[in-house]
Design a protein around this motif. Structure first.
Motif, PDB file in Angstrom:
ATOM      1  N   VAL A  82       0.736  -1.170   0.127  1.00 45.56           N
ATOM      2  CA  VAL A  82       0.007  -0.181   0.019  1.00 45.56           C
ATOM      3  C   VAL A  82       0.854   1.355   0.235  1.00 45.56           C
ATOM      4  O   VAL A  82       1.994   1.129   0.669  1.00 45.56           O
ATOM      5  CB  VAL A  82      -0.983   0.067   1.201  1.00 45.56           C
ATOM      6  N   ALA A  83       0.414   2.198  -0.770  1.00 45.12           N
ATOM      7  CA  ALA A  83       1.288   3.518  -0.709  1.00 45.12           C
ATOM      8  C   ALA A  83       0.285   4.663  -0.218  1.00 45.12           C
ATOM      9  O   ALA A  83      -0.834   4.376  -0.504  1.00 45.12           O
ATOM     10  CB  ALA A  83       1.516   3.870  -2.214  1.00 45.12           C
ATOM     11  N   LEU A  84       0.765   5.362   0.676  1.00 47.20           N
ATOM     12  CA  LEU A  84       0.192   6.638   1.367  1.00 47.20           C
ATOM     13  C   LEU A  84       0.639   7.918   0.446  1.00 47.20           C
ATOM     14  O   LEU A  84       1.841   8.088   0.705  1.00 47.20           O
ATOM     15  CB  LEU A  84       0.384   6.757   2.749  1.00 47.20           C
ATOM     16  N   ILE A  85      -0.026   8.738  -0.043  1.00 50.70           N
ATOM     17  CA  ILE A  85       0.264   9.825  -0.561  1.00 50.70           C
ATOM     18  C   ILE A  85      -0.990  10.943  -0.107  1.00 50.70           C
ATOM     19  O   ILE A  85      -2.039  10.684   0.150  1.00 50.70           O
ATOM     20  CB  ILE A  85       0.217   9.945  -2.320  1.00 50.70           C
ATOM     21  N   SER A  86      -0.279  12.216  -0.156  1.00 47.96           N
ATOM     22  CA  SER A  86      -1.375  13.370   0.193  1.00 47.96           C
ATOM     23  C   SER A  86      -1.458  14.246  -0.962  1.00 47.96           C
ATOM     24  O   SER A  86      -0.845  13.794  -2.154  1.00 47.96           O
ATOM     25  CB  SER A  86      -0.516  14.212   1.243  1.00 47.96           C
ATOM     26  N   ASP A  87      -2.162  15.281  -0.954  1.00 52.29           N
ATOM     27  CA  ASP A  87      -2.443  16.036  -2.346  1.00 52.29           C
ATOM     28  C   ASP A  87      -1.110  16.526  -2.742  1.00 52.29           C
ATOM     29  O   ASP A  87      -0.833  16.778  -3.968  1.00 52.29           O
ATOM     30  CB  ASP A  87      -3.293  17.262  -1.982  1.00 52.29           C
ATOM     31  N   ALA A  88      -0.177  16.822  -2.121  1.00 50.66           N
ATOM     32  CA  ALA A  88       1.066  17.320  -2.746  1.00 50.66           C
ATOM     33  C   ALA A  88       2.108  17.460  -1.499  1.00 50.66           C
ATOM     34  O   ALA A  88       1.810  17.750  -0.334  1.00 50.66           O
ATOM     35  CB  ALA A  88       0.909  18.809  -3.002  1.00 50.66           C
ATOM     36  N   GLY A  89       3.504  16.896  -1.602  1.00 46.59           N
ATOM     37  CA  GLY A  89       4.365  16.940  -0.747  1.00 46.59           C
ATOM     38  C   GLY A  89       4.682  15.625  -0.085  1.00 46.59           C
ATOM     39  O   GLY A  89       3.965  14.754  -0.361  1.00 46.59           O
ATOM     40  N   THR A  90       5.020  15.622   1.135  1.00 46.69           N
ATOM     41  CA  THR A  90       5.341  14.607   2.122  1.00 46.69           C
ATOM     42  C   THR A  90       4.071  14.300   2.868  1.00 46.69           C
ATOM     43  O   THR A  90       3.910  15.170   3.494  1.00 46.69           O
ATOM     44  CB  THR A  90       6.673  14.832   2.896  1.00 46.69           C
ATOM     45  N   PRO A  91       3.565  13.127   2.808  1.00 49.44           N
ATOM     46  CA  PRO A  91       2.549  12.892   4.020  1.00 49.44           C
ATOM     47  C   PRO A  91       2.913  13.069   5.255  1.00 49.44           C
ATOM     48  O   PRO A  91       3.865  12.921   5.813  1.00 49.44           O
ATOM     49  CB  PRO A  91       2.202  11.571   3.567  1.00 49.44           C
ATOM     50  N   LEU A  92       1.965  13.285   6.284  1.00 47.48           N
ATOM     51  CA  LEU A  92       2.070  13.367   7.564  1.00 47.48           C
ATOM     52  C   LEU A  92       2.649  15.010   7.893  1.00 47.48           C
ATOM     53  O   LEU A  92       2.420  15.402   9.090  1.00 47.48           O
ATOM     54  CB  LEU A  92       3.067  12.582   8.382  1.00 47.48           C
TER      55      LEU A  92
END
Length: 285
Positions: A82-92
């Motif tokens: 599983v990959a975790l991504i946010s809308d832009a940049g580094t998640p969290l």
């Protein structure tokens, strides 16, 4: 990809503007995983379409993050990737993912970070402010009183202060910075890695004037950086009491209002408090 028999959560940094900033490793992982957990699937669909990637997605944002834990953990337990991504940049980093990562670590799941774009470090690298120490403060409180109170607490910090800010609150934030930090250097970084990337620098007052002259400079997402407080001297004889300073200001003919501003800048605290104290000292003579 490392050991496809072990369920892994990949925390993947994505571009903050320029799509060419996605690393080859990130592109490969996004194409090979079984599932992508994205902050906004509609937004991330544009990135995946640009890359020609058709990996299935599910949403993971601040309103459903806790509810997604069991589903994603079950997939990892079954050996899926599983990959975790946010809308832009580094998640969290001022984005969702903390609750998920914390819980999966408690469950001893394998978590692999993939480095890449982050507005925080991109802005600092080109701002010209000290970067040997800095404090990332995320987004300031939305309400005026809470925002002012938070800034007052950080007024004496010696490291560079870094905030994220939205276009509809940038004026209010600059006004608060002007009140609390006076003429201390500020750098605004906007639209990083995009066509209209801009760095503006000066005091908060000067930056407010710039935005008033050119409203286009208030558009886009901002990284706001404030130079830290000067280091306090520890040399013998360098310390001075508040009352001694206030009395010296009055003796030199400095007005109560201006003296209160000087005291707030040098000693911290609110101007109103120093104003009242100066009035009291003045009344004693």
């Amino acid at each position: 990809m490392t050991d496809m028999n072990v369920g892994t959560l990949y925390v993947v940094a994505t571009p903050i503007g320029n799509l060419d900033d996605l690393t080859p490793r990130a592109a490969r992982v996004l194409a090979e995983v079984d599932l992508i957990a994205a902050e906004d699937t509609r937004h991330s669909a544009r990135l995946l379409a640009h890359l020609g990637i058709k990996t299935p997605m599910v949403s993971l944002h601040e309103h459903n993050e806790s509810r997604r834990i069991e589903e994603l953990d079950a997939r990892l337990a079954a050996g899926e990737q599983v990959a975790l991504i946010s809308d832009a940049g580094t998640p969290l980093i001022s984005d969702p993912g903390f609750v998920l990562v914390r819980e999966l670590r408690e469950r001893r799941r394998r978590i692999v970070p993939l480095p890449g774009a982050c507005a925080l470090t991109v802005a600092l690298s080109a701002a010209g402010l000290p970067t040997d120490r800095f404090m990332f403060c995320g987004f300031l409180p939305a309400k005026q009183g809470a925002r002012r109170q938070q800034l007052e607490q950080w007024k004496e910090r010696e490291e560079t202060l870094v905030f994220y800010e939205s276009p509809h609150r940038i004026h209010a934030t600059l006004e608060a910075l002007q009140d609390v930090f006076s003429a201390r250097p500020v750098v605004l970084a906007r639209e990083l890695t995009k066509t209209f990337e801009t760095f503006l620098q000066g005091s908060a007052e000067a930056l407010l004037a710039t935005l008033a002259d050119d409203p286009n400079q208030a558009r886009g997402e901002f990284v706001v950086m404030v130079q830290g407080s000067p280091a306090v001297s520890t040399e013998e004889g360098a310390d001075i009491s508040a009352d001694t300073l206030l009395q010296a200001l009055l003796d030199e003919g400095v007005g109560v209002k201006q003296g209160a501003a000087v005291a707030a800048r040098l000693l911290g605290g609110r101007k109103q408090v120093w104003y009242a104290r100066l009035q009291a000292i003045k009344g004693e003579h």
